[in-house]
Design a protein around this motif. Sequence first.
Motif, PDB file in Angstrom:
ATOM      1  N   TRP A   1       0.817  -1.209   0.000  1.00  0.00           N
ATOM      2  CA  TRP A   1       0.000   0.000   0.000  1.00  0.00           C
ATOM      3  C   TRP A   1       0.853   1.263   0.000  1.00  0.00           C
ATOM      4  O   TRP A   1       0.653   2.151  -0.835  1.00  0.00           O
ATOM      5  CB  TRP A   1      -0.939   0.001   1.197  1.00  0.00           C
ATOM      6  CG  TRP A   1      -1.596   1.329   1.431  1.00  0.00           C
ATOM      7  CD1 TRP A   1      -1.468   2.141   2.519  1.00  0.00           C
ATOM      8  CD2 TRP A   1      -2.477   2.028   0.536  1.00  0.00           C
ATOM      9  NE1 TRP A   1      -2.205   3.291   2.366  1.00  0.00           N
ATOM     10  CE2 TRP A   1      -2.840   3.249   1.157  1.00  0.00           C
ATOM     11  CE3 TRP A   1      -2.987   1.741  -0.728  1.00  0.00           C
ATOM     12  CZ2 TRP A   1      -3.679   4.170   0.558  1.00  0.00           C
ATOM     13  CZ3 TRP A   1      -3.837   2.668  -1.335  1.00  0.00           C
ATOM     14  CH2 TRP A   1      -4.174   3.861  -0.690  1.00  0.00           C
TER      15      TRP A   1
ATOM     16  N   SER B   1       2.079   0.477  -4.463  1.00  0.00           N
ATOM     17  CA  SER B   1       0.909   1.061  -5.119  1.00  0.00           C
ATOM     18  C   SER B   1       1.134   2.535  -5.462  1.00  0.00           C
ATOM     19  O   SER B   1       0.665   3.030  -6.493  1.00  0.00           O
ATOM     20  CB  SER B   1      -0.328   0.912  -4.233  1.00  0.00           C
ATOM     21  OG  SER B   1      -0.246   1.750  -3.099  1.00  0.00           O
TER      22      SER B   1
ATOM     23  N   GLY C   1      -3.564  -6.003  -6.628  1.00  0.00           N
ATOM     24  CA  GLY C   1      -3.629  -4.550  -6.476  1.00  0.00           C
ATOM     25  C   GLY C   1      -3.411  -3.815  -7.782  1.00  0.00           C
ATOM     26  O   GLY C   1      -4.144  -2.867  -8.113  1.00  0.00           O
TER      27      GLY C   1
ATOM     28  N   ARG D   1      -6.411   4.663  -6.676  1.00  0.00           N
ATOM     29  CA  ARG D   1      -5.445   3.918  -5.854  1.00  0.00           C
ATOM     30  C   ARG D   1      -6.100   3.458  -4.555  1.00  0.00           C
ATOM     31  O   ARG D   1      -5.970   2.301  -4.147  1.00  0.00           O
ATOM     32  CB  ARG D   1      -4.225   4.790  -5.566  1.00  0.00           C
ATOM     33  CG  ARG D   1      -3.216   4.136  -4.628  1.00  0.00           C
ATOM     34  CD  ARG D   1      -1.964   5.000  -4.441  1.00  0.00           C
ATOM     35  NE  ARG D   1      -1.137   4.487  -3.372  1.00  0.00           N
ATOM     36  CZ  ARG D   1      -0.826   5.143  -2.257  1.00  0.00           C
ATOM     37  NH1 ARG D   1      -1.281   6.375  -2.088  1.00  0.00           N
ATOM     38  NH2 ARG D   1      -0.080   4.593  -1.330  1.00  0.00           N
TER      39      ARG D   1
ATOM     40  N   TYR E   1      -6.519  -0.471  -5.268  1.00  0.00           N
ATOM     41  CA  TYR E   1      -5.440  -1.211  -4.609  1.00  0.00           C
ATOM     42  C   TYR E   1      -5.813  -1.567  -3.174  1.00  0.00           C
ATOM     43  O   TYR E   1      -5.592  -2.700  -2.726  1.00  0.00           O
ATOM     44  CB  TYR E   1      -4.143  -0.409  -4.625  1.00  0.00           C
ATOM     45  CG  TYR E   1      -2.924  -1.268  -4.363  1.00  0.00           C
ATOM     46  CD1 TYR E   1      -2.179  -1.796  -5.418  1.00  0.00           C
ATOM     47  CD2 TYR E   1      -2.537  -1.586  -3.068  1.00  0.00           C
ATOM     48  CE1 TYR E   1      -1.073  -2.604  -5.183  1.00  0.00           C
ATOM     49  CE2 TYR E   1      -1.436  -2.393  -2.824  1.00  0.00           C
ATOM     50  CZ  TYR E   1      -0.702  -2.892  -3.881  1.00  0.00           C
ATOM     51  OH  TYR E   1       0.385  -3.699  -3.634  1.00  0.00           O
ATOM     52  N   LEU E   2      -6.406  -0.619  -2.447  1.00  0.00           N
ATOM     53  CA  LEU E   2      -6.758  -0.892  -1.056  1.00  0.00           C
ATOM     54  C   LEU E   2      -7.901  -1.905  -0.964  1.00  0.00           C
ATOM     55  O   LEU E   2      -7.987  -2.658   0.008  1.00  0.00           O
ATOM     56  CB  LEU E   2      -7.149   0.401  -0.338  1.00  0.00           C
ATOM     57  CG  LEU E   2      -7.040   0.368   1.196  1.00  0.00           C
ATOM     58  CD1 LEU E   2      -5.620   0.025   1.631  1.00  0.00           C
ATOM     59  CD2 LEU E   2      -7.457   1.712   1.781  1.00  0.00           C
TER      60      LEU E   2
ATOM     61  N   VAL F   1      -6.113  -5.116  -1.106  1.00  0.00           N
ATOM     62  CA  VAL F   1      -5.459  -5.379   0.187  1.00  0.00           C
ATOM     63  C   VAL F   1      -6.482  -5.900   1.195  1.00  0.00           C
ATOM     64  O   VAL F   1      -6.188  -6.829   1.971  1.00  0.00           O
ATOM     65  CB  VAL F   1      -4.775  -4.099   0.718  1.00  0.00           C
ATOM     66  CG1 VAL F   1      -4.352  -4.268   2.171  1.00  0.00           C
ATOM     67  CG2 VAL F   1      -3.559  -3.763  -0.144  1.00  0.00           C
TER      68      VAL F   1
END
Length: 561
Positions: free
Chosen positions: A18, A22, A98, A324, A328-329, A332
């Motif tokens: 993260w 990312s 991600g 993002r 991406y999160l 995660v």
Amino acid sequence: MQSVVIVLLGIVGMLFGWFVYSKFIAEKIFKMDDKFVTPAHELQDGVDYVPTNKVVLWGHHFTSVAGAAPIVGPAIAVYWGWVPAVLWVVFGTIFFAGVHDMGALWASARHKGKSMGALSESVIGSRTRSLFMIVVFLVLLMVNAVFGVVIANSFVSQPNAVFPAWSAIVVALVIGQLLRRNMPLIPLCAIGVGVLYATIYMGSSMPLALPSEMFGLADKANWIIILFVYAAIASLLPVWMLLQPRDFINGMQLLVGLVLLYGAVFVSMPDITAPAFNMQTAADTPSIIPLLFVTIACGAVSGFHGIVSSGTSSKQLNKETDGRFVGYLGAVGEGCLALITLVAVSGVALAVSPEEWHEIYSHLGAGSVSAFITGGANLIESGWGISTEVASTLLAVMVVLFAGTTMDSGVRLQRYIIQEWGDIYKISALKNGVVATLVAVGCCLLLAFGAGGASGSGGMIIWPLFGSTNQILASLTLLVISVMLIKAGRPAKFTLIPMVFVLIMAFFAGVIKLAEYYQQGNWLLVVLDAIVLIVSVLVMLEAWSVIAKHKREKQQGSEQA
């Protein structure tokens, strides 16, 4: 104690992904720009295209992509041993999922919110678009038909989950209206989650069930019909009314569940009883390579995520840089759920001794969701003192709500695909939202009852194709993103390397399954599997042709200069 080490190493890896990886991909490779006008603003219509707070959008995205898959996949794949499963979840989340999810969100936003299938026309070519959308439609058909069965089965086997699951819809509708009137998000979120957990507590002592037979159908079949009627209505409502608040509340509910599960690990520090590498597998167990990489999809990398990213999420992106946080999160979050699932089904919370664990996991496919609910409930009881009855209801509701939000989004996404087909092939009727929804739901019910009879379980017939088809779709999504980067003159290795790896594993798995279906004489799966494999090869050839042409033109331009 072993479980704490696994959790700590996994969390450190996710934090690196993260805060470091990312950020590098978003800023240096995708070059996300706050000044770019997203489709949510350019095409705002108050129904599908709605600028949305990134935290609320993350809740929608996360719960839509999560479903039950990041629980089911790891809970099955641990059969090969917890070490390979943990490694694939952690490294898959950081370097594969991600980038894939954030990349699909970015690519779609740059093409007016089009799905990956539709935008592939402008990136690669019209033939690729047609081929790509076939795979997308098949994946959505599988997900919607099967998740309807999964939720129905859960309602029948876990009647305690019925009341809180339907109550969550009412809570979401109320919160959606209040948010529309500019009520503050945090207090509403706290109240919504509080009410949801109150219904979970009530549901643990108030089971609800349909009659065992009604209208000539069994209770499970009636639940399937009810669920698709609901999904059809939900898919036509403005996203702010139900989809966003429902998914956000479910996302917050998952965070609470993750806090309970991860906290219990640090409090009770359970040992791992599952083998690091299982050397006592059944004789008919398939090879870990490539099957591990298609069994754990969500939680490592999944083509379905690209459908959601480019389907609903990209149409609600307020700023491009929010991609993002959302994409991406969201991946995660899935990785964290998959990781704690592995701990729950590998430790003493499920089985006190290695011998007991092997009895539970006697063959590939044993354990699964039931092992997660049992292991997770025992883990929560040992760490927090919450009764296993309440903890089991909580986890069962978590699974049902995740599957439900995925089904909500899945039907809406299937409607988008059908409407895009109407636009591409100039069929005006299919452009209508109601007609497209009826076609989408009709296809799912036709599969459910046409292939499965009165039980409504027809979707399970083609479900074995999901693993390889889903991962092939992920590789095709990464391919489209890579071509975009190459055309823009940016480094594409960060998407090409994951693409090649996932494609090889998924294609290999698809070939193995094709031979298996042929030997079984299952001709429906033989035909569908062959179609998916052929389509993937054709798309790759088309993309290679476009890349080669681009390089030739670039070289000629350099020579002329």
